[in-house]
Structures are given as structure tokens and as C-alpha cells.
Design a protein around this motif. Structure first.
Motif, PDB file in Angstrom:
ATOM      1  N   ALA A 172     -10.185 -29.864 -13.117  1.00  0.00           N
ATOM      2  CA  ALA A 172      -8.961 -30.323 -12.450  1.00  0.00           C
ATOM      3  C   ALA A 172      -8.819 -31.837 -12.567  1.00  0.00           C
ATOM      4  CB  ALA A 172      -8.964 -29.882 -10.993  1.00  0.00           C
ATOM      5  N   GLU A 173      -9.947 -32.561 -12.386  1.00  0.00           N
ATOM      6  CA  GLU A 173      -9.901 -34.027 -12.509  1.00  0.00           C
ATOM      7  C   GLU A 173      -9.552 -34.442 -13.939  1.00  0.00           C
ATOM      8  OE1 GLU A 173     -13.667 -35.477 -11.097  1.00  0.00           O
ATOM      9  OE2 GLU A 173     -13.222 -34.916  -9.019  1.00  0.00           O
ATOM     10  N   ASN A 174     -10.121 -33.760 -14.923  1.00  0.00           N
ATOM     11  CA  ASN A 174      -9.804 -34.062 -16.325  1.00  0.00           C
ATOM     12  C   ASN A 174      -8.334 -33.792 -16.629  1.00  0.00           C
ATOM     13  OD1 ASN A 174     -12.401 -34.884 -16.891  1.00  0.00           O
ATOM     14  ND2 ASN A 174     -13.041 -32.919 -17.750  1.00  0.00           N
ATOM     15  N   GLU A 175      -7.827 -32.684 -16.118  1.00  0.00           N
ATOM     16  CA  GLU A 175      -6.411 -32.370 -16.330  1.00  0.00           C
ATOM     17  C   GLU A 175      -5.526 -33.411 -15.660  1.00  0.00           C
ATOM     18  OE1 GLU A 175      -5.821 -28.343 -15.041  1.00  0.00           O
ATOM     19  OE2 GLU A 175      -6.791 -27.508 -16.826  1.00  0.00           O
ATOM     20  N   LEU A 176      -5.936 -33.875 -14.480  1.00  0.00           N
ATOM     21  CA  LEU A 176      -5.182 -34.918 -13.786  1.00  0.00           C
ATOM     22  C   LEU A 176      -5.205 -36.216 -14.593  1.00  0.00           C
ATOM     23  CD1 LEU A 176      -3.597 -35.714 -11.265  1.00  0.00           C
ATOM     24  CD2 LEU A 176      -5.779 -36.318 -10.191  1.00  0.00           C
ATOM     25  N   GLN A 177      -6.372 -36.569 -15.145  1.00  0.00           N
ATOM     26  CA  GLN A 177      -6.477 -37.763 -15.986  1.00  0.00           C
ATOM     27  C   GLN A 177      -5.580 -37.641 -17.218  1.00  0.00           C
ATOM     28  OE1 GLN A 177      -7.614 -40.271 -14.120  1.00  0.00           O
ATOM     29  NE2 GLN A 177      -8.611 -41.025 -15.955  1.00  0.00           N
ATOM     30  N   ILE A 178      -5.612 -36.471 -17.854  1.00  0.00           N
ATOM     31  CA  ILE A 178      -4.767 -36.240 -19.023  1.00  0.00           C
ATOM     32  C   ILE A 178      -3.303 -36.376 -18.643  1.00  0.00           C
ATOM     33  CG2 ILE A 178      -3.999 -34.464 -20.662  1.00  0.00           C
ATOM     34  CD1 ILE A 178      -6.953 -33.493 -20.716  1.00  0.00           C
ATOM     35  N   GLN A 179      -2.921 -35.816 -17.512  1.00  0.00           N
ATOM     36  CA  GLN A 179      -1.531 -35.911 -17.049  1.00  0.00           C
ATOM     37  C   GLN A 179      -1.152 -37.356 -16.754  1.00  0.00           C
ATOM     38  OE1 GLN A 179       0.464 -33.318 -17.245  1.00  0.00           O
ATOM     39  NE2 GLN A 179       2.155 -34.617 -16.684  1.00  0.00           N
ATOM     40  N   LYS A 180      -2.079 -38.121 -16.159  1.00  0.00           N
ATOM     41  CA  LYS A 180      -1.815 -39.540 -15.891  1.00  0.00           C
ATOM     42  C   LYS A 180      -1.604 -40.300 -17.198  1.00  0.00           C
ATOM     43  CE  LYS A 180      -4.242 -40.217 -11.514  1.00  0.00           C
ATOM     44  NZ  LYS A 180      -5.402 -40.877 -10.857  1.00  0.00           N
ATOM     45  N   LEU A 181      -2.470 -40.011 -18.194  1.00  0.00           N
ATOM     46  CA  LEU A 181      -2.339 -40.676 -19.491  1.00  0.00           C
ATOM     47  C   LEU A 181      -1.017 -40.323 -20.164  1.00  0.00           C
ATOM     48  CD1 LEU A 181      -5.975 -40.305 -20.879  1.00  0.00           C
ATOM     49  CD2 LEU A 181      -4.858 -42.409 -20.106  1.00  0.00           C
ATOM     50  N   LYS A 182      -0.626 -39.049 -20.086  1.00  0.00           N
ATOM     51  CA  LYS A 182       0.650 -38.632 -20.667  1.00  0.00           C
ATOM     52  C   LYS A 182       1.803 -39.330 -19.962  1.00  0.00           C
ATOM     53  CE  LYS A 182      -0.625 -34.045 -22.378  1.00  0.00           C
ATOM     54  NZ  LYS A 182      -0.432 -32.592 -22.188  1.00  0.00           N
ATOM     55  N   THR A 183       1.722 -39.390 -18.635  1.00  0.00           N
ATOM     56  CA  THR A 183       2.774 -40.052 -17.864  1.00  0.00           C
ATOM     57  C   THR A 183       2.843 -41.531 -18.209  1.00  0.00           C
ATOM     58  OG1 THR A 183       2.469 -38.463 -16.069  1.00  0.00           O
ATOM     59  CG2 THR A 183       3.624 -40.502 -15.526  1.00  0.00           C
TER      60      THR A 183
END
Length: 168
Positions: A30-41
Motif C-alpha cells: 500500500a505504501e509503495n502504491e501510494l508512493q507511485i501515485q504521488k510520483l505520478k501526481t
């Protein structure tokens, strides 16, 4: 009975450890997915910011260019007006074409900068000179940068540095 209780205890302890390990793994995912989403954003934000910068070649500059062309025409300096209009149209075409791209060659960026500087120089009655100097060999055709990265620096240098100096 004691062996059964001991086996049951080991089984329960093992299940608790596996459950905690699974929860930790799910938290990491979940943390990795959140990081990926932050990077995409962040990337989307950066792209939108660059689009905004690219799309707004200073409207004041465009108005000043058109005013300069008009001034050349009114003073019956048709050759200067034509030269200025040609450079202006090439600059606008390059800016519009390059604004669709995330990166352009340094060569194209320097051509935009050269056109911009020539126009400002003409507009200010050749009150400044410029040149591009490379310290080392630079293959400007194989270096890529965001479009209109250099022009705002040149504009600030002209408007906030050079134009306040006494004209020669």
C-alpha cells in the motif's frame, strides 16, 4: 494432551506470525502504491506547469513585437518591419510547435533564444550584443531539455539588467 496443547500453541503462534508478516507485506504494498501515485501526481503537476509556462510566451512580449512592427511601418521602414515580422513569425511557429513536446533539442532551444534575442536587440535599437559560447564541445543536437527553458532567463537579464544601464 501436553503435546497436543504444545502443537496447538505452535500452530497458533505460527499463524499469528504469518498474519503479522502478511499485514506488514500488505502495508508495504500500500505504501509503495501510494508512493507511485504521488510520483505520478507530481509528474502530472510538473507537466501541467511546463505546459502553462510554454503556452504563455509572455503576452507582453508579443504585444511589444506587434507594436514594434507597427512602429517600423509608420516610420516607413518597410525592410525593418518585414525582417522583424519574419523573425517574429518564425519564433511563434517554433514556440507553438515545441510547446506540444516534453523535450526538444538544445539546438532548437538555442534557435528560439537566438530569434528572441535578435528581436529584442532590434526593438532596443541594437543597444546590446550577445553571443553563445561553449566552454567544451557540446553536441547541441543530442542534448534534450524542456522547451522555453532558457528564454525567461534571457528576458529577465534584458529587462532587469541591461535595460537599466545607460545606452551606448
Amino acid at each position: 494432551g501436553i503435546l497436543g496443547i504444545l502443537l496447538l500453541g505452535v500452530f497458533i503462534f505460527r499463524n499469528i506470525l504469518l498474519q503479522r508478516k502478511n499485514e506488514k507485506h500488505l502495508r508495504e504494498i500500500a505504501e509503495n502504491e501510494l508512493q507511485i501515485q504521488k510520483l505520478k501526481t507530481q509528474k502530472q503537476f510538473n507537466e501541467l506547469e511546463m505546459q502553462a509556462l510554454r503556452s504563455q510566451m509572455n503576452p507582453h512580449f508579443i504585444f511589444n513585437c506587434l507594436s514594434s512592427i507597427n512602429r517600423f511601418i509608420l516610420k516607413n521602414k518597410t525592410e525593418e518591419a518585414s525582417d522583424y515580422l519574419t523573425k517574429f513569425s518564425r519564433l511563434i511557429r517554433m514556440v507553438l510547435n515545441n510547446s506540444k513536446q516534453e523535450f526538444i533539442s538544445l539546438e532548437d532551444e538555442l534557435e528560439i533564444l537566438r530569434l528572441y534575442l535578435e528581436m529584442e536587440r532590434l526593438r532596443f535599437k541594437n543597444s546590446f550584443d550577445y553571443s553563445f559560447t561553449y566552454k567544451n564541445y557540446v553536441d547541441v543536437g543530442n542534448i534534450f531539455i524542456p522547451p522555453l527553458l532558457l528564454q525567461p532567463f534571457a528576458e529577465n537579464a534584458i529587462w532587469h539588467g541591461l535595460m537599466h544601464l545607460p545606452h551606448r
